[in-house]
Design a protein around this motif. Structure first.
Motif, short mmCIF file in Angstrom:
data_model
loop_
_atom_site.label_atom_id
_atom_site.label_comp_id
_atom_site.label_asym_id
_atom_site.label_seq_id
_atom_site.Cartn_x
_atom_site.Cartn_y
_atom_site.Cartn_z
N VAL B 27 0.86 -1.18 0.00
CA VAL B 27 0.00 0.00 0.00
C VAL B 27 0.90 1.24 0.00
O VAL B 27 1.77 1.37 0.86
N GLU B 28 0.68 2.09 -0.98
CA GLU B 28 1.50 3.30 -1.07
C GLU B 28 0.88 4.42 -0.25
O GLU B 28 -0.34 4.46 -0.05
N GLN B 29 1.73 5.32 0.17
CA GLN B 29 1.28 6.53 0.87
C GLN B 29 0.22 7.26 0.04
O GLN B 29 0.40 7.47 -1.16
N GLY B 30 -0.90 7.61 0.68
CA GLY B 30 -1.91 8.42 0.01
C GLY B 30 -2.99 7.65 -0.72
O GLY B 30 -3.93 8.24 -1.25
N GLU B 31 -2.89 6.34 -0.77
CA GLU B 31 -3.89 5.55 -1.49
C GLU B 31 -5.22 5.50 -0.75
O GLU B 31 -5.26 5.65 0.49
N PHE B 32 -6.30 5.26 -1.47
CA PHE B 32 -7.57 4.88 -0.87
C PHE B 32 -7.86 3.48 -1.38
O PHE B 32 -8.44 3.29 -2.44
N LEU B 33 -7.38 2.51 -0.61
CA LEU B 33 -7.47 1.12 -1.04
C LEU B 33 -8.74 0.49 -0.48
O LEU B 33 -8.98 0.56 0.72
N VAL B 34 -9.53 -0.10 -1.36
CA VAL B 34 -10.74 -0.75 -0.89
C VAL B 34 -10.59 -2.26 -1.03
O VAL B 34 -10.08 -2.75 -2.03
N THR B 216 -9.25 4.40 -4.91
CA THR B 216 -8.24 4.64 -5.94
C THR B 216 -7.69 3.31 -6.44
O THR B 216 -7.15 3.20 -7.52
N ARG B 217 -7.83 2.28 -5.62
CA ARG B 217 -7.39 0.95 -6.02
C ARG B 217 -8.23 -0.08 -5.27
O ARG B 217 -8.71 0.19 -4.17
N VAL B 227 -7.77 -12.42 -5.09
CA VAL B 227 -8.17 -12.86 -6.43
C VAL B 227 -8.20 -11.70 -7.43
O VAL B 227 -8.36 -11.92 -8.62
N TYR B 228 -8.03 -10.47 -6.95
CA TYR B 228 -8.07 -9.35 -7.89
C TYR B 228 -7.32 -8.17 -7.31
O TYR B 228 -7.35 -7.90 -6.11
N GLN B 229 -6.61 -7.48 -8.15
CA GLN B 229 -5.95 -6.23 -7.77
C GLN B 229 -6.06 -5.33 -8.96
O GLN B 229 -5.71 -5.72 -10.06
N GLY B 230 -6.53 -4.11 -8.79
CA GLY B 230 -6.57 -3.23 -9.95
C GLY B 230 -7.36 -1.97 -9.70
O GLY B 230 -7.71 -1.64 -8.56
N ALA B 231 -7.66 -1.29 -10.79
CA ALA B 231 -8.41 -0.05 -10.68
C ALA B 231 -9.89 -0.38 -10.52
O ALA B 231 -10.36 -1.39 -11.06
N PRO B 232 -10.63 0.44 -9.79
CA PRO B 232 -12.05 0.17 -9.58
C PRO B 232 -12.83 0.11 -10.89
O PRO B 232 -13.78 -0.67 -11.02
N SER B 233 -12.43 0.91 -11.86
CA SER B 233 -13.17 0.94 -13.12
C SER B 233 -13.00 -0.35 -13.92
O SER B 233 -13.78 -0.64 -14.82
N ASP B 234 -11.96 -1.15 -13.56
CA ASP B 234 -11.71 -2.37 -14.33
C ASP B 234 -12.58 -3.54 -13.88
O ASP B 234 -12.53 -4.62 -14.48
N ILE B 235 -13.33 -3.35 -12.79
CA ILE B 235 -14.17 -4.46 -12.34
C ILE B 235 -15.37 -4.56 -13.27
O ILE B 235 -16.27 -3.73 -13.24
N ASP B 236 -15.39 -5.57 -14.12
CA ASP B 236 -16.51 -5.73 -15.03
C ASP B 236 -17.35 -6.93 -14.59
O ASP B 236 -17.09 -7.54 -13.55
N GLU B 237 -18.34 -7.21 -15.40
CA GLU B 237 -19.26 -8.32 -15.13
C GLU B 237 -18.51 -9.61 -14.78
O GLU B 237 -18.80 -10.30 -13.81
N GLN B 238 -17.48 -9.88 -15.58
CA GLN B 238 -16.71 -11.10 -15.43
C GLN B 238 -16.07 -11.19 -14.04
O GLN B 238 -16.20 -12.18 -13.33
N TRP B 239 -15.39 -10.10 -13.68
CA TRP B 239 -14.71 -10.08 -12.38
C TRP B 239 -15.70 -10.15 -11.24
O TRP B 239 -15.49 -10.81 -10.23
N PHE B 240 -16.80 -9.47 -11.45
CA PHE B 240 -17.83 -9.44 -10.43
C PHE B 240 -18.28 -10.86 -10.08
O PHE B 240 -18.40 -11.24 -8.93
#
Ligand code: ADP
Ligand code: MG
Lengths: 352, 254
Positions: B27-34, B216-217, B227-240
């Motif tokens: 986790v980097e300084q300043g992130e909003f990791l969910v 932010t991530r 099972v997943y790491q990435g940008a929130p916008s990349d979560i699509d139907e498949q990942w869901f």
């Protein structure tokens, strides 16, 4: 494969339960045999006034019970099997139609009948003319109390209330500290602390299981007859009772605040002060006042064995058969007990 | 150098439940990791391992250049004081005022005796009032904390965490017991703290719509594994469907 793994512990459990059921049955039937033989047969049927006792008798009963239990364990009449869940009761049918339950009721009835006999319950004596005359004498004396001793009675009563108060007050800090060590949820984390928990619990249970009356007798030999021995007895008993009640309260707290305080990096003492104490303070107060209330009543009883206060006074007048004075004391005691009861109930209602 | 680095951490509870099975995160300084995942996937366990409310069974966690998994006693408490935490059930101290609750965030730097007497430094008192102002509760400082609404209680909890001057804020499903609009208001405070005060946030969440708005991530856990790491916008139907199972449907919270 999975089924096999599950099936095995199940049968072991059933096996264990059967053994427990058998042992229970043996105990129950030993008891029944002894009661039937000693009380029903010897005392009641043969009407023997002095029955001899020899250790062979319980032994024979035990053997008979073992035989009986071994037979019954194969039937639906085993109380032990019912207790350990080995008998499935029919759905929708009253449980009183099950033979094991009926058998248990019979045992209960037997105990009651034997109890009546042992307590020498006798309507004859209760209603005999001489008995009724005695009752009339004491009641009329009690109802015309001797107000000449009112002041003495009042001072003795004040002594009793103070004694109870001091015993409670001294017990609070001791119990407060001990309770943290007697709370399972705080002590279960390491083997050493759990051992301490077990030791404290053991001694508290031991102390509590000995009546304050007995403690008062012990202390009256130690420090002499008087209010001090009564106070010590109440103190010890209060420490044990309060520790138990306090620690139960600690065990019932929500973990959340404790977790939150730990997470801030607080010292364990701070965690307890901020995470635990605010959750327990009101129930503590409530229990403590209730304890004082109980202690006043107990102090009166303890006075009967020389623990000082109004109880001792009562014992002295009772010994002299001066029922008018006893009547006065009874009135004072009843008033104080009622007052304490009322006050403590009111205060506790406000603490809710 | 990341602010927080978890290396292959596993957690097995005494009853044998394997809650985490070898997780690596930076986790980097300043992130909003969910952190998302089904209930029981190990999200709470992960957060509690970070501030050592639970000890890890294996692996190590490095926070702010110190190996927190190896610390004990005073050193551990100091490390914890730089990690704020808020909870689904708020976990405020009952029967105490809002101000006392916020001040309890300063316990780690207050001597034990003083804290037992409720004597905090004047500076800390001012700070507490200032943080209450930030979460919009300046008026409620002397109200009993358990008399507040859920959303207000959570904001008190945020102020308490801020009292620690934390480098990182752990939030375990902070809005799961709040209604939708209150949820957003609380999440906005977390966002404000992240963006304006520069506090790194790690937040467990249930609702994807909130994730898309605030994260932010994103990382996703499933049965104790990442099972997943990435940008929130990349979560699509498949990942869901991978994360929540085939039958899941997305519900949104507005
Ligand atoms: N104190 C505990 N003791 C034993 N098992 C636990 C404990 N806390 C959580 N678990 C188990 O660990 C797993 C992960 O739980 P948790 O971390 O609470 O998941 P989440 O927060 O994602 O719902 C679950 O199977 C849960 O039952
Ligand atoms: Mg959880």
């Amino acid at each position: 494969m999975t089924e096999h793994i599950i099936a095995q512990p199940m049968s072991i459990q059933r096996y264990k339960a059967t053994i427990k059921a058998w042992c229970t049955d043996v105990l129950i039937w030993s008891y029944s045999c002894i009661v039937l033989f000693k009380i029903a047969y010897q005392q009641w049927w043969l009407d023997l006034r002095y029955v001899d006792f020899s250790w062979h008798e319980p032994l024979y009963c035990f053997v008979v019970a073992m035989v009986l239990a071994s037979v019954l364990i194969y039937t639906r009449c085993s109380i032990g099997k019912a207790l350990f869940g080995l008998i499935t009761f029919k759905e929708g049918q009253s449980i009183f139609r099950a033979s094991s339950v009926r058998l248990a009721l019979v045992k209960l009835l037997l105990t009651f009948a034997a109890g009546l006999h042992v307590s020498q319950v006798s309507m004859h004596e209760f209603l005999s003319p001489s008995g009724l005359a005695g009752a009339q004498r004491i009641f009329s004396a009690l109802l015309s109390p001797n107000f000449a001793i009112f002041e003495d009675a009042l001072f003795a009563a004040i002594e009793t209330v103070y004694m109870a108060f001091v015993a409670t007050a001294l017990a609070i800090p001791v119990a407060f500290v001990l309770a943290f060590f007697a709370a399972r949820n705080l002590m279960k984390h390491s083997a050493a602390s759990f051992a301490l928990y077990a030791v404290i619990r053991f001694f508290m249970n031991l102390t509590r299981s000995i009546e304050p009356l007995v403690w008062a007798i012990i202390f009256s030999v130690w420090v002499g007859i008087g209010p001090f021995s009564g106070m010590l007895a109440l103190f010890l008993h209060s420490v044990a009772s309060l520790t138990k009640l306090y620690s139960e309260q600690i065990e019932a707290i929500h973990d959340g605040p404790v977790e939150a305080m730990t997470a801030t990096g607080a010292h364990p003492v701070q965690v307890i002060w901020y995470g635990v104490v605010p959750q327990i303070i009101l129930p503590y107060l409530s229990y403590t006042i209730y304890r004082w209330d109980i202690n006043v009543r107990m102090a009166t009883v303890i006075g009967l064995v020389g623990g000082g206060g109004i109880g001792t006074m009562l014992m002295q007048y009772q010994g002299l058969a001066r029922w008018n004075e006893v009547g006065m004391l009874v009135i004072v005691i009843a008033t104080i007990v009622w007052l304490m009861d009322y006050a403590s109930a009111r205060i506790r209602a406000h603490l809710k | 150098m990341p602010l927080l680095h978890a290396e292959h951490i596993s957690k097995t509870y005494p009853n044998g439940t394997q809650a985490l099975k070898g997780i690596d995160i930076e986790v980097e300084q300043g992130e909003f990791l969910v952190v998302i995942g089904l209930s029981g996937s190990g999200k709470s366990t992960l957060l509690r391992c970070i501030n050592q409310l639970h000890t890890v069974s294996s692996g190590r966690i490095v926070f702010d250049d110190a190996e927190i998994t190896a610390l004990k006693g005073r050193r551990l408490r100091q490390a914890r004081s730089r990690i704020g935490m808020i909870f689904q059930q708020f976990n405020l101290i009952p029967r105490k005022t809002v101000l006392t609750n916020v001040l309890s965030g300063a316990l780690a730097r207050t001597p034990v005796i003083k804290s037992l007497l409720g004597m905090y430094s004047a500076e800390d008192k001012q700070k507490a009032l200032a943080y209450l102002d930030i979460v919009g509760l300046a008026q409620k400082a002397y109200v009993r904390a358990d008399n507040l609404s859920g959303g207000q209680q959570q904001r008190v909890a945020i102020a308490r965490a801020l009292m620690q001057d934390p480098k990182i804020l752990l939030a375990d499903e902070p809005v799961a017991s709040l209604d939708p609009s209150t949820s957003h208001s609380v999440m906005k405070y977390l966002q404000k703290i992240n963006q304006e005060l520069g506090v790194t946030v790690i937040c467990n969440l249930h609702f994807l719509s909130l994730v898309r708005t605030y994260a932010t991530r994103v990382i996703a856990l499933k049965e104790g594994q990442l099972v997943y790491q990435g940008a929130p916008s990349d979560i699509d139907e498949q990942w869901f469907k991978t994360i929540y199972g085939e039958d899941a449907v997305e519900v949104s919270i507005n």
